[in-house]
Write a protein that holds these residues in place. Structure first.
Motif, PDB file in Angstrom:
ATOM      1  N   ILE A 165       0.840  -1.193   0.000  1.00  8.55           N
ATOM      2  CA  ILE A 165       0.000   0.000   0.000  1.00  8.55           C
ATOM      3  C   ILE A 165       0.878   1.246   0.000  1.00  8.55           C
ATOM      4  N   ASN A 166       0.436   2.271  -0.703  1.00  4.92           N
ATOM      5  CA  ASN A 166       1.094   3.580  -0.631  1.00  4.92           C
ATOM      6  C   ASN A 166       0.342   4.416   0.396  1.00  4.92           C
ATOM      7  N   ASN A 167       0.903   4.522   1.594  1.00  5.72           N
ATOM      8  CA  ASN A 167       0.244   5.199   2.703  1.00  5.72           C
ATOM      9  C   ASN A 167       0.522   6.704   2.659  1.00  5.72           C
ATOM     10  N   ILE A 183       4.272   0.653   1.989  1.00  2.57           N
ATOM     11  CA  ILE A 183       4.353  -0.245   3.137  1.00  2.57           C
ATOM     12  C   ILE A 183       3.741  -1.591   2.769  1.00  2.57           C
ATOM     13  N   HIS A 184       4.243  -2.637   3.433  1.00  2.64           N
ATOM     14  CA  HIS A 184       3.716  -3.983   3.233  1.00  2.64           C
ATOM     15  C   HIS A 184       2.931  -4.375   4.473  1.00  2.64           C
ATOM     16  N   LEU A 185       1.697  -4.849   4.264  1.00  2.00           N
ATOM     17  CA  LEU A 185       0.827  -5.170   5.388  1.00  2.00           C
ATOM     18  C   LEU A 185       0.459  -6.646   5.401  1.00  2.00           C
ATOM     19  N   ASN A 186       0.571  -7.263   6.575  1.00  2.00           N
ATOM     20  CA  ASN A 186       0.024  -8.609   6.721  1.00  2.00           C
ATOM     21  C   ASN A 186      -1.457  -8.482   7.071  1.00  2.00           C
ATOM     22  N   ARG A 212     -10.644   1.097   0.108  1.00  2.00           N
ATOM     23  CA  ARG A 212     -10.565   0.888  -1.339  1.00  2.00           C
ATOM     24  C   ARG A 212      -9.158   0.496  -1.763  1.00  2.00           C
ATOM     25  N   ALA A 213      -8.160   1.146  -1.154  1.00  2.00           N
ATOM     26  CA  ALA A 213      -6.765   0.862  -1.509  1.00  2.00           C
ATOM     27  C   ALA A 213      -6.390  -0.576  -1.168  1.00  2.00           C
ATOM     28  N   VAL A 214      -6.805  -1.053   0.000  1.00  2.00           N
ATOM     29  CA  VAL A 214      -6.468  -2.413   0.422  1.00  2.00           C
ATOM     30  C   VAL A 214      -7.224  -3.439  -0.420  1.00  2.00           C
ATOM     31  N   ILE A 215      -8.495  -3.181  -0.707  1.00  2.00           N
ATOM     32  CA  ILE A 215      -9.273  -4.111  -1.524  1.00  2.00           C
ATOM     33  C   ILE A 215      -8.690  -4.202  -2.927  1.00  2.00           C
ATOM     34  N   THR A 216      -8.298  -3.052  -3.506  1.00  2.00           N
ATOM     35  CA  THR A 216      -7.681  -3.050  -4.835  1.00  2.00           C
ATOM     36  C   THR A 216      -6.381  -3.840  -4.825  1.00  2.00           C
TER      37      THR A 216
END
Length: 304
Positions: A165-167, A183-186, A212-216
């Motif tokens: 994700i681009n936070n 960032i990389h998210l578990n 929306r960003a995480v779902i995409t």
């Protein structure tokens, strides 16, 4: 010149690989059928012959369709509410998608219940009433729904190996720090990331943008997923945590003709303002804004 004869053991290995590959393919196909059976939860309206004909025509002619995605926190003995509501409009002719986040506090008319927060529709009448409420509020058809238990969302992100994700804003949620940048998210981190809203100056709107960003990102990871060893894990998570009125033949059609829509995703936001009515905070959206969204999505659905 004599033909070269392959050793018997080479042929044996090739045959074994074919049998293993075929066996695995059969296993996956069988598991998919079982999983879709577990996930399938039709609505009352799905019994209507006119709706069945409409859905058949949509897939036959590759028409645009709308899917309502509900993210629900449900535990034993708890009805839960749809804290995440996203309307996705897929146009296979333009290979594009509109993704609309609906703030959970949006003040709308819930059929049979009157004016209330839109996410209360799920508590009052489950998915059926949620779909009906969204259709009436935005004057748009909802062809299918997908309901995701947020615990399953966390497990799914983990099986995919996480998401990138681009936070845009640094914050801390549930003891986890999220710095600005890539960032990389578990799974656990992704769930905390989409739940934060109190520290966000945009409140629910900022939360919706992160959802929306995480779902995409999760859709992109799933589309490029290559670990066949984890297929069983993914199918088990889906079966335990996802419900939809999509049937197996519909899902096959989505993969065949609608997967390309994820290449061009345009996100939409609802403009409104907060207002306290009877000591309760609501997100008030003017009729002109509902009309704007309806017009824009209808134009997207009709585009060639």
């Amino acid at each position: 010149m004599k033909k070269r004869k392959w050793p018997y053991w080479v042929g044996g290995i090739l045959l074994a690989l074919l049998l293993i590959g075929g066996g695995f393919a059969w296993y996956v196909w069988d598991k998919i059928h079982d999983t879709v059976g577990d996930m399938h939860e039709p609505l009352d309206r799905d019994q209507d012959p006119e709706r069945q004909k409409e859905i058949k025509d949509i897939f036959k002619d590759k028409k645009s369709l709308n899917v309502l995605l509900l993210g629900v926190d449900e535990r034993d003995g708890d009805k839960g509410r749809s804290d995440t509501m996203i309307l996705m409009s897929l146009n296979p002719n333009t290979n594009s998608m509109k993704m609309l986040s609906i703030p959970r506090d949006t003040y709308v008319n819930i059929p049979g219940r009157g004016m209330d927060k839109i996410n209360h529709a799920y508590a009052f009448g489950d998915v059926e009433l949620s779909v009906q409420t969204v259709e009436e509020a935005f004057d748009l058809p909802v062809h299918f729904y997908g309901k995701v238990n947020m615990e399953g969302f966390e497990q799914g992100v983990d099986v995919l190996g996480g998401v990138n994700i681009n936070n845009k804003m640094e914050f801390t949620q549930d003891g986890i720090n999220f710095p600005v940048g890539e960032i990389h998210l578990n799974g656990e981190e992704a769930l905390s990331y989409v739940r934060m809203r109190k520290s966000d100056p945009q409140g629910d709107m900022g939360r919706n943008e992160r959802q929306r960003a995480v779902i995409t990102a999760a859709m992109n990871e799933a589309a490029s997923f290559t670990s066949i060893t984890k297929v069983g894990d993914i199918l088990e998570i889906l079966g335990d945590n996802v419900n939809t009125d999509l049937q197996m033949k519909n899902i096959q059609n989505l993969f065949s003709n609608y997967l390309g829509t994820r290449a061009n995703i345009e996100t939409m936001q609802i403009s409104g303002s907060g207002q306290i009515i009877g000591s309760i905070w609501y997100y008030i959206v003017p009729d002109s804004e509902f009309n704007r969204i309806s017009t824009e999505i209808k134009a997207h659905m009709e585009a060639k």
